[in-house]
Design an enzyme around this catalytic site. Structure first.
Site, short mmCIF file in Angstrom:
data_model
loop_
_atom_site.label_atom_id
_atom_site.label_comp_id
_atom_site.label_asym_id
_atom_site.label_seq_id
_atom_site.Cartn_x
_atom_site.Cartn_y
_atom_site.Cartn_z
N GLY A 254 19.50 58.86 7.85
CA GLY A 254 18.12 58.69 8.28
C GLY A 254 17.10 59.65 7.70
N CYS A 371 22.44 59.12 -5.78
CA CYS A 371 22.69 60.55 -5.99
C CYS A 371 23.77 60.69 -7.07
CB CYS A 371 23.07 61.26 -4.70
SG CYS A 371 24.43 60.51 -3.79
#
Length: 432
Positions: A254, A371
């Site tokens: 989140g 990532c």
């Protein structure tokens, strides 16, 4: 409860050797040692796994025969013993004695002599052992990843290898709804926590030294969160307008969703993730930060039917990936990832883009984020998607290093993690 820190670390590392995630294994290990030893336990786990590709071949050369699979805890203990001798300030005699002593806590007294002999032999032969290592092992990387970095980033590979082996900084994100960065920097200074502002994101703060979040001023009240600076760039690039409908399609835990809401409190945000258990982290973060979003469990590759077509003005896709850009935070990636994972991940990433694209309104934008620093997961995925979608176009970005179909922030010691960004727009429909 065990009070032997090295035994607890060895058990956690053994779990990773057997295919487990350090993130999942470490919390239970920390509960078995005293609070004053938790920092050492984390250092032993992270450091040993970070150097594993260098330590493992040396350990095999020191053993007369391989250890049995049921003795993975002893293998892990030997590895962390080598790590202490090679890369810590712990005196050699203390590292050997403590590692040998941990065999008793592991209830494997038979390994006491083996542990003592292996570690003492390493001290005698360390120079010769180091000379037998190939370039990848010397850089503490698996061969496949070393080769991929050399291929994808020939001019930056050495810096990437160094960054992957460095300890990551602790970075905060100031809640723009509650305080300015300057105000929070002063709060940190007053609390005796030296810090400095980040250069890429206006809410980013780098702590001089890591700290327990419970000690951060106003953390419980939502004044700040822990989030790497490169991850904070996502909210800046998506930049939704007032009243925009936004989907964070792979939202857990989140951080990016909350940052969007902190910067744009008037948007209507839906936070979706395929893992119901991880969605609780999203709910917890929203509650602590006093933010509101619709939280939904769903597979981004096959979105729930309750999400109508062309509903969202913006979609954020923080796609599952190899994590090759955040290895310094997740060193178990060096053990757990395999070269065959990359094509499978690229296929999954492409399926997610295909599944979400119909939900994007014409004229809307989708920000694809990984990532990873591997081209196969980044520009390769985006180029293939653009080739099969006539209504998709790539927009220029002014961040990091331009690539064929996006931009890459490279990890660097003391700086941001390695993230890839590609901003796509769905072309408006032509008039009938």
């Amino acid at each position: 409860m065990t009070t032997d820190t090295r035994a607890a670390a060895a058990q956690a590392i053994a779990g990773v050797l057997q295919g487990g995630s350090l993130n999942a294994l470490l919390p239970a290990a920390l509960e078995t040692v005293s609070s004053r030893d938790r920092g050492l336990l984390q250092q032993l786990c992270y450091g040993t796994l970070r150097l594993y590709p260098r330590l493992y071949p040396q350990l095999q050369a020191l053993l007369d025969k391989p250890l049995r699979s049921k003795d993975s805890d002893i293998e892990a203990l030997l590895l962390l013993g080598l790590y202490q001798l090679e890369d810590t300030r712990i005196p050699d005699h203390a590292a050997v004695a403590a590692s040998v002593g941990a065999t008793r806590a592991l209830k494997k007294d038979w390994a006491r002599g083996l542990c003592n002999a292996v570690l003492r032999r390493f001290l005698r032969e360390r120079t010769a052992l180091a000379e037998t290592l190939g370039p990848a092992a010397r850089c503490a990387h698996p061969q496949w990843l070393y080769d991929a970095l050399q291929t994808d980033w020939p001019e930056d590979a050495e810096a990437l290898l160094q960054a992957n082996n460095a300890q990551p900084p602790m970075v905060l994100r100031v809640n723009a709804q509650r305080a300015s960065r300057e105000q929070y920097l002063q709060r940190l200074a007053d609390a005796g926590m030296p810090a400095q502002a980040g250069a890429l994101a206006p809410e980013a703060i780098y702590l001089e030294a890591p700290a327990d979040v419970a000690l951060l001023p106003g953390f419980a009240e939502g004044l700040a969160s822990v989030q790497d600076e490169a991850a904070q760039v996502a909210a800046l690039l998506l930049a939704p307008g007032p009243g925009a409908r936004v989907l964070d399609a792979c939202a857990a835990p989140g951080g990016k969703a909350c940052h969007l809401l902190e910067r744009h409190p008037d948007i209507a945000l839906t936070a979706m993730d395929v893992d119901e258990a991880r969605l609780q982290r999203v709910r917890d973060n929203l509650q602590r930060l006093q933010l509101h979003a619709t939280v939904l469990c769903g597979d981004a590759a096959r979105p729930p039917a309750l999400l109508p077509a062309e509903q969202f003005h913006h979609i954020l896709v923080d796609a599952p990936c190899s994590a090759s850009g955040v290895i310094r935070r997740h060193p178990d990636v060096k053990l757990l990832r395999r070269p065959e994972d990359i094509p499978a991940l690229a296929a999954q990433q492409g399926a997610i883009l295909d599944g979400l694209w119909p939900l994007l309104a014409p004229g809307g934008t989708l920000l694809y984020v990984t990532c990873s620093v591997l081209e196969a997961e980044n520009s390769g995925v985006i180029a293939a998607f653009l080739a099969r979608r006539e209504d998709a176009e790539s927009l220029p970005l002014n961040v990091g290093t331009p690539r064929a179909a996006g931009n890459q922030i490279l990890p660097r010691p003391g700086g941001p993690d390695g993230l890839f960004f590609s901003l796509l727009r769905r072309r408006a429909k032509s008039p009938a």
